[in-house]
Design a protein around this motif. Structure first.
Motif, PDB file in Angstrom:
ATOM      1  N   GLN A 112       5.473   9.096 -54.787  1.00 25.58           N
ATOM      2  CA  GLN A 112       6.515   8.070 -54.931  1.00 25.58           C
ATOM      3  C   GLN A 112       7.871   8.581 -54.453  1.00 25.58           C
ATOM      4  O   GLN A 112       8.759   7.794 -54.129  1.00 25.58           O
ATOM      5  CB  GLN A 112       6.618   7.599 -56.387  1.00 25.58           C
ATOM      6  N   PHE A 113       8.039   9.902 -54.387  1.00 28.25           N
ATOM      7  CA  PHE A 113       9.314  10.473 -53.941  1.00 28.25           C
ATOM      8  C   PHE A 113       9.491  10.403 -52.424  1.00 28.25           C
ATOM      9  O   PHE A 113      10.488  10.890 -51.884  1.00 28.25           O
ATOM     10  CB  PHE A 113       9.441  11.918 -54.428  1.00 28.25           C
ATOM     11  N   LEU A 114       8.527   9.780 -51.743  1.00 29.61           N
ATOM     12  CA  LEU A 114       8.717   9.495 -50.327  1.00 29.61           C
ATOM     13  C   LEU A 114       9.778   8.424 -50.112  1.00 29.61           C
ATOM     14  O   LEU A 114      10.284   8.250 -48.999  1.00 29.61           O
ATOM     15  CB  LEU A 114       7.402   9.017 -49.690  1.00 29.61           C
ATOM     16  N   ALA A 115      10.080   7.676 -51.170  1.00 30.19           N
ATOM     17  CA  ALA A 115      11.029   6.566 -51.062  1.00 30.19           C
ATOM     18  C   ALA A 115      12.334   7.032 -50.426  1.00 30.19           C
ATOM     19  O   ALA A 115      12.984   7.959 -50.908  1.00 30.19           O
ATOM     20  CB  ALA A 115      11.294   5.960 -52.443  1.00 30.19           C
ATOM     21  N   GLY A 116      12.692   6.390 -49.327  1.00 28.40           N
ATOM     22  CA  GLY A 116      13.969   6.668 -48.684  1.00 28.40           C
ATOM     23  C   GLY A 116      14.022   7.929 -47.849  1.00 28.40           C
ATOM     24  O   GLY A 116      15.048   8.212 -47.235  1.00 28.40           O
ATOM     25  N   GLN A 117      12.946   8.691 -47.803  1.00 26.26           N
ATOM     26  CA  GLN A 117      12.958   9.955 -47.053  1.00 26.26           C
ATOM     27  C   GLN A 117      12.304   9.752 -45.677  1.00 26.26           C
ATOM     28  O   GLN A 117      11.137  10.067 -45.474  1.00 26.26           O
ATOM     29  CB  GLN A 117      12.225  11.057 -47.824  1.00 26.26           C
ATOM     30  N   ARG A 118      13.056   9.204 -44.754  1.00 22.28           N
ATOM     31  CA  ARG A 118      12.527   8.889 -43.434  1.00 22.28           C
ATOM     32  C   ARG A 118      12.014  10.136 -42.710  1.00 22.28           C
ATOM     33  O   ARG A 118      10.950  10.127 -42.089  1.00 22.28           O
ATOM     34  CB  ARG A 118      13.622   8.229 -42.591  1.00 22.28           C
ATOM     35  N   ARG A 119      12.772  11.208 -42.798  1.00 22.91           N
ATOM     36  CA  ARG A 119      12.379  12.437 -42.102  1.00 22.91           C
ATOM     37  C   ARG A 119      11.063  12.978 -42.654  1.00 22.91           C
ATOM     38  O   ARG A 119      10.177  13.388 -41.901  1.00 22.91           O
ATOM     39  CB  ARG A 119      13.490  13.467 -42.244  1.00 22.91           C
ATOM     40  N   PRO A 145       2.061   1.686 -56.888  1.00 28.05           N
ATOM     41  CA  PRO A 145       1.263   1.399 -55.692  1.00 28.05           C
ATOM     42  C   PRO A 145       2.121   1.477 -54.439  1.00 28.05           C
ATOM     43  O   PRO A 145       3.352   1.369 -54.509  1.00 28.05           O
ATOM     44  CB  PRO A 145       0.747  -0.023 -55.943  1.00 28.05           C
ATOM     45  N   PRO A 146       1.507   1.655 -53.271  1.00 25.95           N
ATOM     46  CA  PRO A 146       2.279   1.804 -52.023  1.00 25.95           C
ATOM     47  C   PRO A 146       3.312   0.700 -51.780  1.00 25.95           C
ATOM     48  O   PRO A 146       4.439   1.018 -51.382  1.00 25.95           O
ATOM     49  CB  PRO A 146       1.188   1.813 -50.941  1.00 25.95           C
ATOM     50  N   PRO A 147       2.999  -0.589 -52.008  1.00 27.08           N
ATOM     51  CA  PRO A 147       4.010  -1.623 -51.721  1.00 27.08           C
ATOM     52  C   PRO A 147       5.281  -1.497 -52.559  1.00 27.08           C
ATOM     53  O   PRO A 147       6.314  -2.065 -52.194  1.00 27.08           O
ATOM     54  CB  PRO A 147       3.268  -2.938 -52.045  1.00 27.08           C
ATOM     55  N   GLU A 148       5.213  -0.760 -53.662  1.00 29.11           N
ATOM     56  CA  GLU A 148       6.384  -0.631 -54.534  1.00 29.11           C
ATOM     57  C   GLU A 148       7.177   0.649 -54.272  1.00 29.11           C
ATOM     58  O   GLU A 148       8.152   0.930 -54.973  1.00 29.11           O
ATOM     59  CB  GLU A 148       5.945  -0.678 -55.999  1.00 29.11           C
ATOM     60  N   ILE A 149       6.773   1.423 -53.272  1.00 30.56           N
ATOM     61  CA  ILE A 149       7.553   2.607 -52.891  1.00 30.56           C
ATOM     62  C   ILE A 149       8.616   2.156 -51.889  1.00 30.56           C
ATOM     63  O   ILE A 149       8.299   1.758 -50.760  1.00 30.56           O
ATOM     64  CB  ILE A 149       6.653   3.693 -52.269  1.00 30.56           C
ATOM     65  N   ASP A 150       9.853   2.177 -52.306  1.00 28.60           N
ATOM     66  CA  ASP A 150      10.942   1.650 -51.486  1.00 28.60           C
ATOM     67  C   ASP A 150      11.064   2.382 -50.152  1.00 28.60           C
ATOM     68  O   ASP A 150      10.982   3.615 -50.088  1.00 28.60           O
ATOM     69  CB  ASP A 150      12.280   1.760 -52.235  1.00 28.60           C
ATOM     70  N   GLY A 151      11.273   1.603 -49.099  1.00 29.80           N
ATOM     71  CA  GLY A 151      11.549   2.187 -47.793  1.00 29.80           C
ATOM     72  C   GLY A 151      10.388   2.935 -47.183  1.00 29.80           C
ATOM     73  O   GLY A 151      10.589   3.819 -46.349  1.00 29.80           O
ATOM     74  N   LEU A 152       9.166   2.594 -47.578  1.00 28.96           N
ATOM     75  CA  LEU A 152       8.007   3.294 -47.028  1.00 28.96           C
ATOM     76  C   LEU A 152       7.708   2.773 -45.628  1.00 28.96           C
ATOM     77  O   LEU A 152       7.632   1.563 -45.391  1.00 28.96           O
ATOM     78  CB  LEU A 152       6.787   3.089 -47.938  1.00 28.96           C
ATOM     79  N   ASP A 153       7.547   3.676 -44.703  1.00 36.37           N
ATOM     80  CA  ASP A 153       7.264   3.337 -43.309  1.00 36.37           C
ATOM     81  C   ASP A 153       6.008   2.467 -43.211  1.00 36.37           C
ATOM     82  O   ASP A 153       5.002   2.719 -43.891  1.00 36.37           O
ATOM     83  CB  ASP A 153       7.068   4.633 -42.515  1.00 36.37           C
ATOM     84  N   ASP A 154       6.065   1.451 -42.354  1.00 36.85           N
ATOM     85  CA  ASP A 154       4.918   0.544 -42.202  1.00 36.85           C
ATOM     86  C   ASP A 154       3.667   1.292 -41.755  1.00 36.85           C
ATOM     87  O   ASP A 154       2.545   0.919 -42.110  1.00 36.85           O
ATOM     88  CB  ASP A 154       5.251  -0.549 -41.178  1.00 36.85           C
ATOM     89  N   ARG A 155       3.838   2.340 -40.974  1.00 37.64           N
ATOM     90  CA  ARG A 155       2.676   3.103 -40.515  1.00 37.64           C
ATOM     91  C   ARG A 155       1.992   3.820 -41.679  1.00 37.64           C
ATOM     92  O   ARG A 155       0.758   3.890 -41.749  1.00 37.64           O
ATOM     93  CB  ARG A 155       3.096   4.110 -39.454  1.00 37.64           C
ATOM     94  N   LEU A 156       2.800   4.331 -42.624  1.00 38.39           N
ATOM     95  CA  LEU A 156       2.206   4.943 -43.818  1.00 38.39           C
ATOM     96  C   LEU A 156       1.544   3.884 -44.689  1.00 38.39           C
ATOM     97  O   LEU A 156       0.458   4.114 -45.249  1.00 38.39           O
ATOM     98  CB  LEU A 156       3.281   5.693 -44.609  1.00 38.39           C
ATOM     99  N   GLN A 157       2.205   2.727 -44.824  1.00 42.17           N
ATOM    100  CA  GLN A 157       1.604   1.629 -45.587  1.00 42.17           C
ATOM    101  C   GLN A 157       0.224   1.297 -45.022  1.00 42.17           C
ATOM    102  O   GLN A 157      -0.741   1.103 -45.769  1.00 42.17           O
ATOM    103  CB  GLN A 157       2.499   0.387 -45.512  1.00 42.17           C
ATOM    104  N   SER A 158       0.145   1.242 -43.709  1.00 38.59           N
ATOM    105  CA  SER A 158      -1.123   0.910 -43.051  1.00 38.59           C
ATOM    106  C   SER A 158      -2.180   1.971 -43.322  1.00 38.59           C
ATOM    107  O   SER A 158      -3.343   1.657 -43.595  1.00 38.59           O
ATOM    108  CB  SER A 158      -0.900   0.772 -41.546  1.00 38.59           C
ATOM    109  N   ARG A 159      -1.774   3.238 -43.268  1.00 38.79           N
ATOM    110  CA  ARG A 159      -2.741   4.306 -43.526  1.00 38.79           C
ATOM    111  C   ARG A 159      -3.204   4.295 -44.973  1.00 38.79           C
ATOM    112  O   ARG A 159      -4.372   4.521 -45.264  1.00 38.79           O
ATOM    113  CB  ARG A 159      -2.131   5.666 -43.156  1.00 38.79           C
ATOM    114  N   PHE A 160      -2.288   4.079 -45.909  1.00 41.17           N
ATOM    115  CA  PHE A 160      -2.678   4.005 -47.322  1.00 41.17           C
ATOM    116  C   PHE A 160      -3.705   2.886 -47.539  1.00 41.17           C
ATOM    117  O   PHE A 160      -4.676   3.047 -48.275  1.00 41.17           O
ATOM    118  CB  PHE A 160      -1.454   3.743 -48.203  1.00 41.17           C
ATOM    119  N   SER A 161      -3.457   1.751 -46.899  1.00 44.64           N
ATOM    120  CA  SER A 161      -4.336   0.595 -47.085  1.00 44.64           C
ATOM    121  C   SER A 161      -5.677   0.770 -46.403  1.00 44.64           C
ATOM    122  O   SER A 161      -6.629   0.042 -46.701  1.00 44.64           O
ATOM    123  CB  SER A 161      -3.654  -0.668 -46.541  1.00 44.64           C
ATOM    124  N   GLY A 162      -5.767   1.729 -45.483  1.00 48.06           N
ATOM    125  CA  GLY A 162      -7.019   1.935 -44.761  1.00 48.06           C
ATOM    126  C   GLY A 162      -8.084   2.648 -45.557  1.00 48.06           C
ATOM    127  O   GLY A 162      -9.232   2.736 -45.124  1.00 48.06           O
TER     128      GLY A 162
END
Length: 592
Positions: A112-119, A145-162
């Motif tokens: 969940q600490f990925l939130a906001g950490q683009r790098r 859950p992944p949709p509730e992690i703020d600022g999560l990259d769409d590519r990571l969202q896609s991988r989580f959902s896969g």
């Protein structure tokens, strides 16, 4: 550069499974057993203290046991981030990525600490892609859950959902009771009747709070040398409400009372000396003596402890009896290694359960009726099915395995199967031959399910050297029995055991039978018994006479021949009704 170490406490064996975590636990075990093959990635989320960290550590431990060659990495996102940052600052980014990409299983906690950490998200994507390209498994844990992690990259969202996303909910009452009992057992503590239930009734929001409450109860028991009662639980925990201010400890009062106690008991009484000697004796023999230690404290207070002493000695004697019986039933029983149970008189109930498991596993299974022989078989010896069964007798487990005989009622298929079993037992006395009707097989399974002894039930059947099941048609309407037979078939076939079955229809035509089971039943030799001639030859219904899995006392052959059936090989249906998977291996000559 070093990853975090797996917590040795967090294993699958120590994880209590309930309705709220069953799916997550099953998925975690599957990932550990087959990393990269399914549920990749596995994303586990829950509120704090419900077991997600326990599960990802358990995956690591289990995977290392099963796959010693696989590199398992466990880390928290925070530590993972610091490692990446340090690598970048040292100019070793590529080396870091290369190192992680060689991982077989990556277990990452607190994502969940990925939130906001683009790098950090970019770095994780690159690492993930490199790892996935080599078939690596990724397991992630988060408090949301992944949709509730703020600022999560769409590519990571896609991988989580896969992969598979599962959650863990708060444990229900029954699971909380089981957790309390398990944790108390791990601490070597015995809770009074009703105490686990009293703790479980308090609405804690997570397992950590429940464990903290248990720790408080155990502390009182250890420091005061007594057993806490259910009525005390609410008072000890501050009225039993989650989130209330921490209750005042009884320890200061206890220490004050202890300091004020007179020194009159400095000399041991005769009972205390007796208890001291008993403790030394039983400890030398390897038995736990908590009960006697508690009795010694009570004796110092003037209480009558004779019943405690006698009860302890009786329980030790019972433990010895249990060990002796397990050894006689199965000298190599793994239960004999359960020293923590078999050397603890306070765990008599657990020891009795171990014995029950061994009894179930080693119990005699239905045997074929004795005295039946091919020489006296009231079926024509030149029938193809009879000759196939006789060939099996010569090399059980090596020829025609499985053998499947089918035919209409009264054709003699049950008699042939029973005769094969009887002959196997007579020729190979040490062979464990099981002859059972399919309905009895299913009924036996239901009884095992009712008593929560399925593993022992499986163990009993897997000890067979030959398994003969009559009336397989009856399994068509079952689900669990077919599943168990499927796995039993594979286990016995791998061990070289002989398998034989009888039914009224060819396996392929039994409606309701699972395809995977049909293919196994057809994988050996399938042969038909033709109906008896209308005139001069009468077959009594073998099922009705024999019953399920054994002949009635004094039963002779249920076949009542008045003539001899002559098989005309090239004119009968048998020349086209038997099946063998490889045409090159057909052997007709040796059976003629």
């Amino acid at each position: 550069m070093a990853w975090l170490e797996l917590d040795p406490r967090f294993t699958f064996e120590a994880f209590v499974i309930g309705a709220a975590n069953r799916l997550a636990a099953a998925a975690a075990r599957r990932v550990a057993e087959s990393p990269g093959a399914s549920y990749n990635p596995l994303f586990i989320y829950s509120a704090s203290g419900l077991g997600k960290t326990h599960l990802i550590n358990a995956i690591g431990h289990h995977a290392r046991r099963l796959h010693p060659h696989i590199n398992v990495v466990y880390d928290s996102l925070e530590h993972f981030t610091s490692e990446i940052t340090a690598a970048i600052e040292a100019g070793e980014r590529d080396a870091f990525r290369q190192r992680v990409s060689g991982t077989g299983i990556l277990l990452l906690d607190d994502v969940q600490f990925l939130a906001g950490q683009r790098r950090m998200q970019e770095e994780l994507l690159r690492v993930w892609d490199a790892l996935s390209s080599r078939g690596g498994q990724v397991v992630l844990a988060s408090d949301r859950p992944p949709p509730e992690i703020d600022g999560l990259d769409d590519r990571l969202q896609s991988r989580f959902s896969g992969g598979l996303i599962v959650d863990i909910g708060p444990p229900d009452y029954e699971t909380r009771v089981a957790i309390v009992r398990r944790k108390a057992e791990e601490r070597g503590q015995v809770l009074g009747p009703g105490v686990a239930e009293a703790l479980a009734r308090i609405p804690f929001t997570n397992v950590r709070e429940l464990q903290g409450a248990l720790n408080r109860v155990i502390a009182v028991q250890e420091l005061e040398g007594r057993t806490v009662t259910p009525e005390e639980v609410a008072r000890l925990l501050g009225a039993g409400s989650a989130g209330v201010p921490a209750p005042q400890s009884d320890l200061p009062d206890f220490l004050t009372d202890l300091a004020a106690a007179p020194a009159a008991h400095s000399l041991e009484s005769a009972v205390e000396r007796r208890l001291t000697e008993a403790i030394r004796r039983w400890e030398a023999e390897g038995y736990r003596t908590r009960r006697l230690e508690g009795a010694r404290r009570r004796a110092a207070a003037g209480e009558d402890v004779e019943p405690i002493i006698h009860g302890y000695e009786a329980d030790v004697e019972r433990l010895r009896e249990i060990v002796a019986e397990i050894s006689s039933l199965d000298p190599a029983a793994p239960e004999l290694q359960e020293y923590e149970v078999l050397r603890d008189p306070d765990r008599i109930a657990d020891a009795e359960e171990l014995l029950a498991q061994v009894r179930e596993r080693t119990r005699p299974l239905p045997a074929p009726p004795p005295g039946l022989t091919f020489a006296d078989l009231a079926l024509a010896p030149d029938l193809f099915a009879v000759r196939a069964a006789a060939a099996v007798l010569e090399a059980p487990g090596k020829r025609y395995n499985p053998l499947f005989v089918y035919g209409p009622q009264g054709a003699g298929k049950s008699l042939l199967l029973a005769t094969l079993g009887s002959e196997l037992k007579a020729r190979y006395p040490e062979m464990r031959v099981v002859y059972v009707d399919a309905r009895a097989f299913a009924g036996d399974l239901i009884e095992a399910l009712e008593h929560n002894r399925v593993e022992s039930w499986r163990g009993s059947y897997r000890r067979a050297h030959a398994l003969l099941i009559d009336g397989v048609d009856a399994l068509a309407e079952t689900e669990r029995a077919q599943e168990e037979l499927f796995h039993l078939f594979d286990a016995l076939h791998r061990s070289g055991a002989q398998l034989a079955f009888a039914a009224r229809q060819h396996p392929a035509r039994i409606a309701g039978l699972q395809e995977r089971l049909k293919t196994r039943l057809e994988s050996g030799l399938v042969v038909e018994l033709p109906p008896p001639p209308v005139e001069g030859f009468t077959l009594v219904d073998w099922d009705a006479e024999l019953g399920w899995g054994g002949a009635p006392a004094g039963a002779a052959s249920p076949i009542q021949p008045t003539g001899r059936h002559k098989d005309e090989w090239f004119l009968s249906r048998e020349k086209v009704v038997w099946d063998w998977p490889y045409a090159a291996d057909w052997v007709v000559e040796e059976l003629e």
